[in-house]
Design an enzyme around this catalytic site. Structure first.
Site, PDB file in Angstrom:
ATOM      1  N   LYS A 184       0.840  -1.199   0.000  1.00 13.96           N
ATOM      2  CA  LYS A 184       0.000   0.000   0.000  1.00 13.96           C
ATOM      3  C   LYS A 184       0.882   1.258   0.000  1.00 13.96           C
ATOM      4  O   LYS A 184       2.106   1.168   0.104  1.00 13.96           O
ATOM      5  CB  LYS A 184      -0.963  -0.019   1.191  1.00 13.96           C
ATOM      6  CG  LYS A 184      -1.788  -1.310   1.310  1.00 13.96           C
ATOM      7  CD  LYS A 184      -2.825  -1.484   0.208  1.00 13.96           C
ATOM      8  CE  LYS A 184      -3.335  -2.898   0.057  1.00 13.96           C
ATOM      9  NZ  LYS A 184      -4.200  -3.422   1.082  1.00 13.96           N
TER      10      LYS A 184
HETATM   11  C1  LIG Z   1      -5.168  -4.561   1.484  1.00 20.02           C
HETATM   12  C2  LIG Z   1      -6.644  -4.387   1.516  1.00 20.02           C
HETATM   13  C3  LIG Z   1      -7.420  -4.671   2.655  1.00 20.02           C
HETATM   14  C4  LIG Z   1      -6.886  -5.393   3.852  1.00 20.02           C
HETATM   15  O1  LIG Z   1      -5.808  -4.844   4.452  1.00 20.02           O
HETATM   16  P1  LIG Z   1      -4.766  -5.755   5.291  1.00 20.02           P
HETATM   17  O2  LIG Z   1      -3.947  -4.716   5.969  1.00 20.02           O
HETATM   18  O3  LIG Z   1      -4.003  -6.574   4.311  1.00 20.02           O
HETATM   19  O4  LIG Z   1      -5.554  -6.573   6.241  1.00 20.02           O
HETATM   20  C5  LIG Z   1      -8.761  -4.347   2.634  1.00 20.02           C
HETATM   21  N1  LIG Z   1      -9.345  -3.817   1.553  1.00 20.02           N
HETATM   22  C6  LIG Z   1      -8.649  -3.570   0.421  1.00 20.02           C
HETATM   23  C7  LIG Z   1      -9.356  -2.982  -0.740  1.00 20.02           C
HETATM   24  C8  LIG Z   1      -7.287  -3.868   0.372  1.00 20.02           C
HETATM   25  O5  LIG Z   1      -6.598  -3.657  -0.765  1.00 20.02           O
END
Ligand SMILES: *Cc1c(COP(=O)(O)O)cnc(C)c1O
Length: 367
Positions: A184
């Site tokens: 991210k």
């Molecule tokens: C990465 C992601 C999540 C979950 O996040 P984590 O930190 O991996 O638990 C939720 N929603 C979307 C759209 C994501 O890309």
């Protein structure tokens, strides 16, 4: 040959120093580092409150719990998302309902949301796919008219703007969640957060993060606490938050570079890609292109040193959802057509102009 993956973290020397400092301090969890990171997210997004947690999925879970979602309720989300956006509804015993996308952006289509509202609907969970905000004013209008809660899944979208607001400011929603997984835009290793402007939701989010316990009023100065609902241990550590705070300081530079890369691909690839709407100024997280014969393209790209990813297999087509909730292939035809052709190219700030030229050359060679 160098291999490029679709995303990766950017860790600076300053990030390392900040984490080290925290490890040498008195508090390595639930200390001042967590509060400093939460305050920085509030300052950046404009939200009144922020609750930082162990990951984005935990953020979605406590947000769903805080709205009171439970058995007998429905919540509407998109099939073009990571599993967690729908799983968080299933965690509470409620039913996830999938509304189809607008193929221009691959974001949930507000008209499709309206079409799926029933007397059982309690919440809408729009996902800002690839970093581009959904049309939040229209979604808020649908929600207000029917008394629904709105949880924005902003896992892709920290740094993005919608009209003159930052995603996370919750001008058009009850809560926004972020993820700080290394792919991210900013990372804490694992981590997440929920923002809100509502003091009651904030108190419930804090309780669900820590076993359902409250420590308010006269309890504050004593050993006492009260468990009022069933919660979890979803806390994040101070050294993760030290990394997050240090990363957040570079977010505008990350955004600038991510937008430059998207503009470069748009100009030099000439392949079908997502459109950016006039209300959006996105901190792009993904660059999906649409290709014919995606499976063959994927394997040719892998041979050429491009480790790409597909975002996403439509969630309603997963066996768990078909078996538990009776969803079917064919329920969301636009999402399914998008999925057949989409594949995400490398997009992260440390890519140089030479890297981009090389990636474009390789992609064209694999078509
Ligand atoms: C990465 C992601 C999540 C979950 O996040 P984590 O930190 O991996 O638990 C939720 N929603 C979307 C759209 C994501 O890309």
């Amino acid at each position: 040959m160098r291999t490029y993956s679709y995303g990766r973290q950017s860790i600076s020397e300053e990030d390392v120093i900040r984490v080290n400092e925290t490890l040498r301090g008195d508090f390595i969890t639930a200390g001042p580092g967590v509060r400093a990171f939460e305050q920085a997210i509030c300052d950046y997004t404009g939200a009144k409150y922020c609750v930082a947690v162990a990951n984005g999925t935990a953020a979605l879970h406590i947000a769903a719990l805080a709205t009171g979602l439970g058995p007998g309720d429905e919540a509407i989300t998109t099939p073009i998302t990571f599993l967690s956006s729908a799983n968080c509804v299933a965690f509470t015993g409620a039913r996830p309902v999938f509304a189809d996308i607008d193929p221009r952006t691959a974001n949930i289509d507000p008209d499709e949301i309206a079409r799926h509202v029933t007397p059982r609907t309690k919440a809408i969970i729009p996902v800002h796919f690839a970093g581009q905000s959904c049309d939040m004013a229209r979604i808020a209008e649908i929600a207000h008219a029917r008394g629904l809660r709105v949880i924005e899944d902003g896992a892709h979208a920290i740094g993005s703007d919608y009209l003159d607001t930052k995603v996370g400011g919750c001008r058009f929603s009850d809560m926004t969640i972020f993820s700080f997984h290394p792919v991210k835009t900013i990372t804490t290793g694992e981590g997440g957060a929920v923002t809100t402007n509502d003091p009651e939701l904030h108190a419930r989010l804090c309780a669900f993060r820590s076993h359902g316990t409250h420590k308010d009023g006269e309890m504050a100065d004593t050993w006492e606490y009260e468990m009022r609902e069933l919660g979890y241990n979803y806390r994040i550590t101070d050294f993760q938050c030290a990394l997050g705070l240090s990363q957040l300081r570079r977010i505008e530079a990350f955004k600038r570079r991510r937008r430059e890369i998207v503009a470069f691909y748009n100009e030099h690839l000439g392949l079908p890609h997502l459109e950016e709407m006039p209300f959006s100024n996105a901190c792009f997280h993904l660059y999906p292109i649409l290709v014919e014969n995606r499976r063959a393209f994927y394997f040719r790209a892998r041979e050429a040193g491009l480790s790409l990813q597909v975002h996403y297999i439509p969630v309603h087509t997963q066996p768990f959802y078909r078996e538990r909730f009776g969803t079917r292939v064919g329920d969301c035809p636009k999402a399914e057509a998008y999925y057949e052709r989409c594949i995400s190219l490398p997009l992260y700030p440390s890519l140089t102009d030479e890297d981009l030229a090389e990636i474009v050359r390789r992609v064209k060679g694999c078509l």
